[in-house]
Enzyme design. Structure first.
Site, PDB file in Angstrom:
ATOM      1  N   CYS A  66     -66.668 -61.180  24.234  1.00 12.03           N
ATOM      2  CA  CYS A  66     -68.026 -61.594  24.530  1.00 12.03           C
ATOM      3  C   CYS A  66     -68.843 -60.390  24.969  1.00 12.03           C
ATOM      4  CB  CYS A  66     -68.027 -62.641  25.651  1.00 12.03           C
ATOM      5  SG  CYS A  66     -66.945 -64.061  25.346  1.00 12.03           S
ATOM      6  N   SER A  82     -66.126 -67.130  20.246  1.00 12.29           N
ATOM      7  CA  SER A  82     -65.144 -68.162  20.588  1.00 12.29           C
ATOM      8  C   SER A  82     -63.792 -67.838  19.961  1.00 12.29           C
ATOM      9  CB  SER A  82     -65.621 -69.532  20.104  1.00 12.29           C
ATOM     10  OG  SER A  82     -66.881 -69.849  20.665  1.00 12.29           O
ATOM     11  N   ILE A  83     -62.774 -67.699  20.812  1.00 15.76           N
ATOM     12  CA  ILE A  83     -61.428 -67.387  20.355  1.00 15.76           C
ATOM     13  C   ILE A  83     -60.422 -68.435  20.825  1.00 15.76           C
ATOM     14  CG2 ILE A  83     -59.566 -65.669  20.406  1.00 15.76           C
ATOM     15  CD1 ILE A  83     -62.029 -64.717  18.897  1.00 15.76           C
ATOM     16  N   GLY A 136     -63.228 -60.649  27.243  1.00 16.50           N
ATOM     17  CA  GLY A 136     -61.860 -60.227  27.022  1.00 16.50           C
ATOM     18  C   GLY A 136     -60.913 -61.382  26.799  1.00 16.50           C
ATOM     19  N   ASP A 183     -59.001 -69.325  29.142  1.00 21.98           N
ATOM     20  CA  ASP A 183     -58.574 -68.376  30.166  1.00 21.98           C
ATOM     21  C   ASP A 183     -59.673 -68.074  31.173  1.00 21.98           C
ATOM     22  OD1 ASP A 183     -59.981 -67.145  28.119  1.00 21.98           O
ATOM     23  OD2 ASP A 183     -58.825 -65.296  28.155  1.00 21.98           O
TER      24      ASP A 183
END
Length: 646
Positions: free
Chosen positions: A2, A50-51, A74, A98
């Site tokens: 991000c 977005s991961i 991160g 996370d």
């Protein structure tokens, strides 16, 4: 991955945060958000790529009671382990991402929670009850973070361009940083090219509370070979186990994951380990130039052996027109044309995946660079000669300056490709024997003191103190290391690489070029557990009989099909003269032409013309010097175009 930003102070407004976010929209095209405190004393901004937890990870993210708010860039690879521990302590989670783990970890352990994180990160966390802002950056500096302290406010962001939008952040160029750029082709921390802006140090955390700013390290990379391992076989097994676990952890994503693949052992090891943890072929990507040093054939062969689904792209002459775009994305000038093929490769990969794993870090940790071997030889010779080093060095430098370039290849790497300029550099390095910090700078500098004084206008010749930030610790480390012989010298050199070169050059360009294509780059070799292991290895387990990265090559025999442990390090650079000569000439005519030279304030136009027009010395070093000036001019124009918010 991000982009984050924040303003602590009375200047925090929605309009300014929006302007900051707009400058790094490429870092997070999937979502955006702003938090403004009720009293208007702090604002946080975020752009999201977005991961993980695509639906539930919007930022800025607040705790359930609203007392904590975080913006974060991160990935925390061990967040599920932390989550289970936090849930056992009664913490209740609302998402699968996370980011929320950071909030609960801070609520449970305070600032010390950064020591528990295994990941790549930069974050800003607002603790409203304590009126405290907490910033932190990952141990090796994979994710960037910049900040500025002014009487009006404290501001931070993932990109410098975001800070430049604020009217109270001055844009004065730092003369010391300019000289460092021209020497090294990058600006080492804590400097940036601006007097008012600083680079947040890797492995540090900062708290701002009641007007007091406190910065503390929580991680330091210290090379101390032979302190831990007694048996090489045990270290090899541990390295292999940790590397595989790091790759497994870093494949974590709710989106497609791929890898950059060259023909070398670093990326080949990563892809081979990835193949063990997926039922689908790993998607791999490589870049070529269509020259004799092209690695695409080797990458394609390696991909076939591993069973990867490979894509090769080739940089073409008309792609050179995109160099200004890559320079703008870098934020700071990085005088290496390699940023362009890295950007093109990232754009190609982003069409198929949103995450790539790369091999960065292995050379710095394991002694993979040829310049490390050269410097180790010279440091060792200087140490053995003792008081005679200066006299012998001067004599050797004189002899080298009169030796045919081709003969030097028998003893040193690269001088023939560097040409006459390389011979001059080698002679200067030898003449500096007895002064290890001067030897180091002679090896790594693009322009030396005399060349800089001739290149810069008088008002920018700000003495020669700029190197002290870079060489001071090296000189002290080398002095302390002498009683440890070659091991101490090697440890001091690798520590220097990890302190500056790795975070401020290698990792910065990887982050900026991948994120410029809205692609997340991950670096398994920089897992903190692998770093700790690598820093404790003796020199003979890294370099032996001319073979570098020995421990990695030994492990790669287990991982890579058909690999036999050999291979020579090949420098990856853009063959500007060979493949892009006409395009380069057009760039130089445009960016180093008389009109632009008259319009800039730093460089002496006559000196640049002499360098640009050349004296028939179109060797590698001369070409790099010209390219560094082209990129400097592109950067100057790009940063001047950043708008200022109201």
């Amino acid at each position: 991955m991000c982009g984050i930003c924040g303003i602590l102070g009375p200047g925090a407004t929605r309009e300014r945060l929006d302007a900051m976010r707009a400058q790094m929209a490429h870092r997070g095209p999937d979502g955006e958000g702003v938090y403004l405190a009720p009293d208007g004393m702090i604002g946080l901004g975020h752009q999201r790529l977005s991961i993980v937890d695509l639906e539930g990870g919007a930022q800025p993210m607040a705790s359930a009671d609203g007392g904590l708010v975080v913006v974060y860039n991160g990935e925390i690879y061990n967040f599920m382990d932390l989550r289970r521990e936090l849930e056992s302590r009664g913490r209740v989670f609302r998402t699968r991402c996370d980011t929320e783990t950071l909030l609960h970890a801070y609520a449970e352990w305070g600032e010390e929670m950064v020591r528990r994180l295994n990941g790549i990160f930069a974050f800003g966390l607002w603790d409203a009850p304590r009126r405290r802002l907490v910033l932190a950056r990952d141990p090796m500096g994979v994710k960037p973070l910049f900040y500025a302290e002014t009487p009006e406010s404290f501001v931070f962001a993932s990109e410098v361009k975001s800070l430049l939008t604020l009217p109270w952040v001055r844009r004065d160029v730092d003369p010391a940083a300019l000289r460092l750029y021209l020497r090294l082709r990058y600006v080492p921390g804590p400097h940036t090219m601006w007097r008012s802006i600083r680079r947040f140090p890797p492995g540090h955390r900062m708290t701002i509370e009641n007007g007091a700013v406190c910065t503390k390290p929580y991680w330091q990379t210290r090379f101390r070979g032979e302190e831990r391992w007694k048996r090489e076989e045990d270290a090899i097994d541990e390295f292999a186990s940790l590397a595989e676990d790091a790759v497994r952890m870093q494949m974590m994503a709710d989106v497609p994951v791929g890898a950059f693949l060259s023909g070398g052992v670093d990326s080949g090891s990563i892809v081979s380990l990835m193949a063990r943890h997926t039922d689908e072929p790993v998607r791999t990507f490589s870049m070529g130039f269509g020259t004799a040093r092209d690695e695409t054939a080797a990458a394609e062969s390696l991909a076939r052996r591993i069973g990867a689904r490979h894509t090769s792209i080739r940089m073409r002459p008309d792609d050179m027109r995109l160099l200004p775009d890559a320079v703008r994305l870098m934020d700071e000038p990085l005088g290496d044309a390699i940023i362009l093929p890295l950007y093109l490769l990232s754009r190609a990969a982003a069409r198929e995946v949103k995450v790539v794993l790369t091999g960065e870090g292995a050379d710095e940790l394991l002694g993979g660079y040829l310049h490390q071997k050269n410097l180790l030889r010279l440091f060792g010779a200087s140490r053995r000669l003792g008081p005679l080093a200066r006299a012998v060095g001067r004599a050797a430098g004189w002899a080298v300056s009169r030796t045919p370039v081709a003969w030097l290849d028998r003893f040193f790497d690269y001088p023939s490709s560097l040409g006459v300029s390389g011979r001059e550099r080698l002679a200067a390095m030898l003449a500096a024997m007895g002064h290890p910090e001067a030897m180091y700078m002679a090896h790594v500098s693009l322009f030396d003191d005399a060349a800089l004084d001739g290149l810069l206008r008088p008002e920018w010749r700000d003495g020669h103190d700029d190197v002290r930030d870079v060489t001071g610790d090296l000189a002290a480390d080398l002095a302390r290391s002498r009683e440890r012989g070659a091991q101490g010298l090697f440890d001091a050199l690798l520590e220097q690489e990890c302190r500056f070169w790795l975070p401020d050059n290698i990792l910065l360009k990887m982050d900026k070029m991948t994120m410029g294509a809205s692609l997340e780059g991950r670096v398994p070799f920089l897992d903190p557990r692998l770093v700790e292991l690598a820093t404790a290895l003796p020199i003979g387990w890294k370099i032996r009989r001319g073979t570098n990265k020995r421990i990695l090559r030994t492990c790669a025999e287990r991982w890579i099909p058909g690999y036999a442990g050999g291979g020579r390090k090949q420098a990856f650079h853009v063959p500007l003269e060979e493949a892009y000569g006409e395009a380069l000439a057009r760039l130089e005519e445009e960016w180093l032409g008389d009109e632009r030279l008259r319009g800039q304030e730093w460089l002496d136009p006559d000196a640049v013309r002499r360098l640009r027009d050349g004296t028939g010395r179109l060797d590698l070093l001369h070409g790099k010097q010209r390219m560094s000036l082209v990129i400097l001019m592109m950067w100057r124009e790009a940063m001047r175009a950043v708008p200022v918010a109201a």
